[in-house]
Design a protein around this motif. Structure first.
Motif, mmCIF file in Angstrom:
data_model
loop_
_atom_site.group_PDB
_atom_site.id
_atom_site.type_symbol
_atom_site.label_atom_id
_atom_site.label_comp_id
_atom_site.label_asym_id
_atom_site.label_seq_id
_atom_site.Cartn_x
_atom_site.Cartn_y
_atom_site.Cartn_z
ATOM 1 N N ASN A 1 0.843 -1.243 0.049
ATOM 2 C CA ASN A 1 0.093 0.121 0.054
ATOM 3 C C ASN A 1 0.738 1.462 -0.251
ATOM 4 O OD1 ASN A 1 -1.761 2.123 0.769
ATOM 5 N ND2 ASN A 1 -3.174 0.463 1.354
ATOM 6 N N ILE B 1 -5.885 4.166 12.196
ATOM 7 C CA ILE B 1 -5.355 4.874 11.461
ATOM 8 C C ILE B 1 -5.561 6.400 11.520
ATOM 9 C CG2 ILE B 1 -4.894 5.481 9.124
ATOM 10 C CD1 ILE B 1 -5.887 2.643 8.126
ATOM 11 N N PRO C 1 -16.035 9.986 10.491
ATOM 12 C CA PRO C 1 -15.232 10.389 9.502
ATOM 13 C C PRO C 1 -13.770 9.686 9.638
ATOM 14 C CG PRO C 1 -15.267 12.004 11.517
ATOM 15 C CD PRO C 1 -16.444 10.839 11.688
ATOM 16 N N ASN C 2 -13.853 8.390 9.338
ATOM 17 C CA ASN C 2 -12.582 7.545 9.508
ATOM 18 C C ASN C 2 -11.727 7.749 8.121
ATOM 19 O OD1 ASN C 2 -10.939 5.452 10.071
ATOM 20 N ND2 ASN C 2 -12.702 4.116 11.130
ATOM 21 N N TRP C 3 -11.364 8.790 8.002
ATOM 22 C CA TRP C 3 -10.561 9.216 6.646
ATOM 23 C C TRP C 3 -9.281 8.292 6.400
ATOM 24 C CZ3 TRP C 3 -5.444 10.602 7.695
ATOM 25 C CH2 TRP C 3 -5.264 11.154 9.222
ATOM 26 N N GLY C 4 -8.803 7.778 7.488
ATOM 27 C CA GLY C 4 -7.499 6.847 7.434
ATOM 28 C C GLY C 4 -8.035 5.921 6.442
ATOM 29 N N ARG C 5 -9.118 5.216 6.524
ATOM 30 C CA ARG C 5 -9.804 4.047 5.478
ATOM 31 C C ARG C 5 -9.777 4.690 4.197
ATOM 32 N NH1 ARG C 5 -14.892 1.429 8.818
ATOM 33 N NH2 ARG C 5 -13.652 0.731 10.733
ATOM 34 N N LEU D 1 -7.686 6.972 2.823
ATOM 35 C CA LEU D 1 -6.221 7.124 2.413
ATOM 36 C C LEU D 1 -5.845 5.554 2.264
ATOM 37 C CD1 LEU D 1 -4.766 9.916 4.299
ATOM 38 C CD2 LEU D 1 -6.112 9.839 2.221
ATOM 39 N N ALA D 2 -6.255 4.777 2.833
ATOM 40 C CA ALA D 2 -5.530 3.489 2.690
ATOM 41 C C ALA D 2 -6.245 2.872 1.774
ATOM 42 C CB ALA D 2 -6.172 2.355 3.935
ATOM 43 N N THR E 1 -2.350 -0.754 5.538
ATOM 44 C CA THR E 1 -1.213 0.118 5.588
ATOM 45 C C THR E 1 -0.162 -0.472 6.343
ATOM 46 O OG1 THR E 1 -2.297 1.225 7.449
ATOM 47 C CG2 THR E 1 -2.575 2.181 5.276
#
Lengths: 406, 406
Positions: A52, A119, B318-322, B324-325, A229
């Motif tokens: 990733n 994350i 708002p789990n933005w890490g997902r 971006l992953a 990730t």
């Protein structure tokens, strides 16, 4: 609701490996969330990591440290993935390495850091640094199960596997732990896997064996198609069993090792699927009769990823039309749908691209009832094949992933 | 639980089109499940169809009939997809065409058949044949809403759209209906879509407009990544509005038509998403800053398909890490994660590949609360872009698809 996941095995101490576990309170209090592996001097240590592009800070540090020094310690935290954290995430990972390096008296580059959890949140460096002395004080050869517990996130059970074998009168052990239950569609390695042996083996040989074996284990499982990730898989050979160091994967002892190593890697990969988020089924998707292996691999993964197939599996519904629909969109060049056959748990359901003439819905329902489902899809084009392991898609999966951060 | 789906619009009669609806009892009693479109002589009729190799029997018949004769009737049934039914499925589709051909006095090739519903069950030809006379007796210009109801499967509401425009004093109408709520990841067209106009236009021109417009509407929606075996989208131009027949898509009248046609096609495509199985959100995924359009398209679809992103949307998390992953595994060549930016409903959440310095979790939660979510992901590589529309992933989705056949 793990599916057929066996109790954590009794793993004996492996010469050259000590493990220490501590409670750092990273996400929750009173949970083992920090694990340290101590590896003896001279051990061969190799790894494979996520592909990733948003790989986490600790993955970047691992890749750098692996080439710049001989690895002596693994430092693993759960509760925070240190991913999507930019430059400050790298600094945070390095600070935890520094702290362990100071505590045990090695260089910071001799330490590989690993993180798993949420994350995008800053890594709580202070909590980890504060807990490192207790983890070091806890170092012992007998902490495998504690380590399995200490790397869990949404896993419901710790995952371990062990095999021993003898060769020319010498006993060898291969043992490992793994974690992961969601964001599982490894691409080179899974969330976290650590496999150690006392065998003596060149790092280059161990790396080639790991790379090959990962494609028969962690790289063939999928729960929800989301590649993490933080995927990392580490193999260690301490070299204290007593054999003459292996320099080629073709040596007879290497072949015996590969057999045991593959079994351990597959058991650890299957354990992740069996404990998949919300899993109620353990599903083997075997695609045979492909013209090229790539067609078998991609068709198997497309079946394993289809939400419609996965919800039908959850319902124990022999909805074979959904499987054929996936095969039809999998992009297999030259596919003749009239040659496609489908078996589920031994029952022939589709033949020549349509329902088998003898098939009764009642048989399909019975075939879909067990927790263990084996789908065999024959493309009817050649003799290449591949196998992927996956789970169904349940209400529980939605619940877990809609509530994970709350 | 359709998301912001408006009431079926008032669609006026279109010169040259009559619609008849009947209850054939194909899957359930007392449900409109058979629809006949009568198209005037001389109408231009074109279509796009699923690219699934397991395409259904009626799709194969449509493709053949479209080239072998001028189309005069569309015959649509719901409750049974006539897919995965092999040679006997083709015979069944042809038999229903024969029955309608006899009833109205045209050749069988002048009829296009469409089926939607359960895959792999034999089409109940007798029930359809028995109901054709009532559908024919029901033919009228005013049955658009009944037709919308008559093609529904797991849809909760009928889907229609209409636009009128004037050009040089002449009024034109473009109207259509669509259906589909699951197994939605069209590849050339959606489950079923029918758009009609009174404009006079060469079939070749209409075909090129349809092919282009479908890539801005039906081919840019996804609910569960599963491409149907029955996707079909038909466009009809009856030619009775009074204009001189259009021979080029560059004529000023053609441009006015394309604008209205695109609006109708997008409204119908969005309606399918808004009524997506278990949907609680209508999500626009816009990827900008791509070096090539293909990168934007595939990244948008990867985000839209990710079970982890979809469950976070369901939770308004708002789990933005997902997100971006997902971007990191989308396979964008040369991606520099440090240039990636993410906005959700106008709130900047990620900048330079990590959390924005000014971002507060509270803002993210507020941004995720509405039913309409607009994700803008900037790859920071160029000026190409694409947009995909999708839904979240809810308990209801699992319930619907685990219980569909029972």
């Amino acid at each position: 609701m793990a599916v057929g996941l066996q109790d954590f095995p009794v793993i004996p101490a492996i010469k050259g490996i000590r493990i220490g576990v501590a409670e750092a309170g990273i996400k929750k209090p009173n949970k083992k969330d920090l694990v340290v592996f101590e590896l003896c001097e001279g051990a061969s240590v190799v790894g494979v990591f996520t592909q990733n592009a948003f790989c986490a800070a600790p993955v970047r540090v691992c890749q750098k440290h692996l080439v710049s020094a001989k690895t002596r310690y693994l430092l693993i935290n759960t509760g925070n993935a240190n991913a999507g954290t930019g430059r400050s995430g790298l600094d945070a990972a390095l600070k935890t390495c520094d702290a362990l390096a100071d505590a045990v008296g090695v260089s910071s580059e001799a330490i590989l850091p690993f993180s798993t959890g949420v994350i995008g949140e800053p890594l709580p460096v202070d909590k980890i640094v504060a807990a490192i002395p207790s983890a070091v004080a806890n170092l012992s050869g007998d902490n495998w199960k504690s380590a399995g517990l200490g790397i869990m996130t949404t896993d419901t059970l710790p995952k371990g596997a062990v095999r021993t074998f003898h060769f020319e009168g010498v006993a060898y052990t291969v043992a490992g732990i793994s974690k992961g239950a969601g964001m599982i569609r490894p691409n080179m390695a899974t969330m976290l896997g650590y496999v150690c042996s006392d065998i003596a083996m060149d790092a280059d040989v161990l790396q080639s064996i790991l790379a090959k074996t990962v494609n028969q284990s962690f790289n063939r499982i999928t729960i929800d198609s989301d590649t993490s990730t933080n995927d990392s898989c580490i193999a260690v050979a301490t070299g204290l069993a007593g054999n003459k160091k292996i320099h080629s994967a073709d040596e007879p002892l290497a072949l015996a090792f590969i057999a045991a190593f593959t079994e351990v890697m597959q058991a650890l990969a299957h354990a992740i699927v069996r404990d998949g988020e919300g899993a109620t089924k353990f599903v083997t998707v075997e695609v045979i009769g492909a013209a090229i292996e790539e067609d078998a691999t991609k068709t198997a993964f497309e079946i394993a990823h289809s939400p419609l197939v996965k919800t039908a599996l959850f319902a124990s519904d022999p909805n074979w039309g959904r499987i054929l629909a996936v095969v039809g969109r999998a992009g297999v060049e030259g596919l003749d749908v009239d040659n496609v056959q489908l078996h589920i748990n031994g029952v022939e359901i589709a033949r020549n691209g349509g329902r088998s003439p003898d098939y009764l819905e009642e048989q399909g329902k019975q075939a879909m009832t067990p927790e263990e489902i084996h789908i065999v899809l024959d493309l009817g084009m050649g003799n290449q094949s591949d196998t992927v392991w996956t789970t169904d898609f349940s209400h529980e999966y939605v619940t877990i992933n809609a509530e994970y951060r709350t």
